[in-house]
Enzyme design. Structure first.
Site, PDB file in Angstrom:
ATOM      1  N   PRO A 279       0.830  -1.203   0.000  1.00 32.18           N
ATOM      2  CA  PRO A 279       0.000   0.000   0.000  1.00 32.18           C
ATOM      3  C   PRO A 279       0.867   1.257   0.000  1.00 32.18           C
ATOM      4  CG  PRO A 279      -0.794  -1.593   1.595  1.00 32.18           C
ATOM      5  CD  PRO A 279       0.524  -2.103   1.114  1.00 32.18           C
ATOM      6  N   GLU A 280       0.553   2.188  -0.878  1.00 36.13           N
ATOM      7  CA  GLU A 280       1.302   3.438  -0.959  1.00 36.13           C
ATOM      8  C   GLU A 280       0.463   4.558  -0.361  1.00 36.13           C
ATOM      9  OE1 GLU A 280       3.381   4.217  -4.576  1.00 36.13           O
ATOM     10  OE2 GLU A 280       3.727   2.113  -4.987  1.00 36.13           O
TER      11      GLU A 280
END
Length: 247
Positions: free
Chosen positions: A2-3
């Site tokens: 996840p960014e």
């Protein structure tokens, strides 16, 4: 992994269910995350949530007496679900809420973290971080000055959290493509005008990804269990050998 947009999407999703509600109790089914789960988290009792914010890829859930500092690692996610729902494998933390719902932290790879601090602004995981990309703290003067001091490839440079936080692989690829900058070009060889274009595209790409609910990755789903949609808009990442969407 996840960014930043996925983390922001998570914050936005869980905030309405947590803000001004209390965490009644916590069940810790697995202490061994990237670092052991803080004892203060396990002992949370009737702690009212007063804010949910994000710093880089960290989620900060604050109470009157301190802050829970969470990172989703490679495969972590939060979900809001009805109390008593059957546990899934890798549901490591269950937060029982005063609303009757539960906040669950799910992390197959256990690279995330759940720590507790009374002074998040001075926590060693946060003190070295650069500016937030969607704020005025990320501006051309600072960006240009830092680039002139760096001989790293420009992609490596913008993915360094000391330069600017939250520009992971996907969003670096997209921003560089839209700016017409080769990712291997040294940062100190990129002109000021191109850096301005890159800065603008970083802001635009991240903002658009947040608006569309994050990027669909193998291990990421948002708080409702639905995948994000930004991958439908990608120009460069994961499209090697495909037709150019701009040409």
């Amino acid at each position: 992994m996840p960014e930043l947009p996925e983390v922001e999407t998570t914050c936005n999703g869980i905030r309405p269910h947590l803000l001004d509600h209390a965490i009644v109790s916590v069940d810790v089914h697995e202490h061994r995350l990237r670092w052991p789960v803080s004892e203060e988290i396990e002992s949370l009792s009737n702690a009212k949530v007063i804010s949910i914010t994000r710093r880089a890829k960290y989620i900060l859930i604050s109470f009157d007496h301190g802050t829970m500092l969470c990172h989703l690692g490679m495969s972590g996610s939060f979900r809001i679900i009805p109390a008593g729902t059957e546990l899934r494998k890798h549901d490591h933390l269950v937060f029982h809420l005063s609303s009757g719902l539960e906040l669950r932290y799910h992390d197959p790879r256990r690279f995330g973290c759940a720590l507790f601090t009374t002074s998040p602004e001075s926590h060693p995981l946060l003190t070295h971080l650069g500016p937030e990309p969607l704020t005025d703290d990320f501006h051309l003067d600072g960006f240009y000055a830092a680039a002139k001091r760096s001989t790293s490839p420009i992609k490596t440079f913008i993915m360094n959290n000391k330069t600017v936080v939250g520009v992971g692989n996907i969003y670096a690829c997209e921003s560089l493509f839209l700016s017409g900058i080769a990712p291997t070009r040294k940062a100190n060889k990129v002109s000021k005008a191109r850096l301005q274009s890159l800065l603008n595209h970083i802001k635009t790409v991240l903002a658009k990804a947040i608006e569309q609910g994050g990027t669909t990755l193998k291990d990421f789903v948002n708080q409702d269990g639905q995948a994000g949609y930004f991958q439908q808009q990608l120009f460069a990442y994961g499209r090697e050998g495909a037709s150019c969407r701009q040409c």
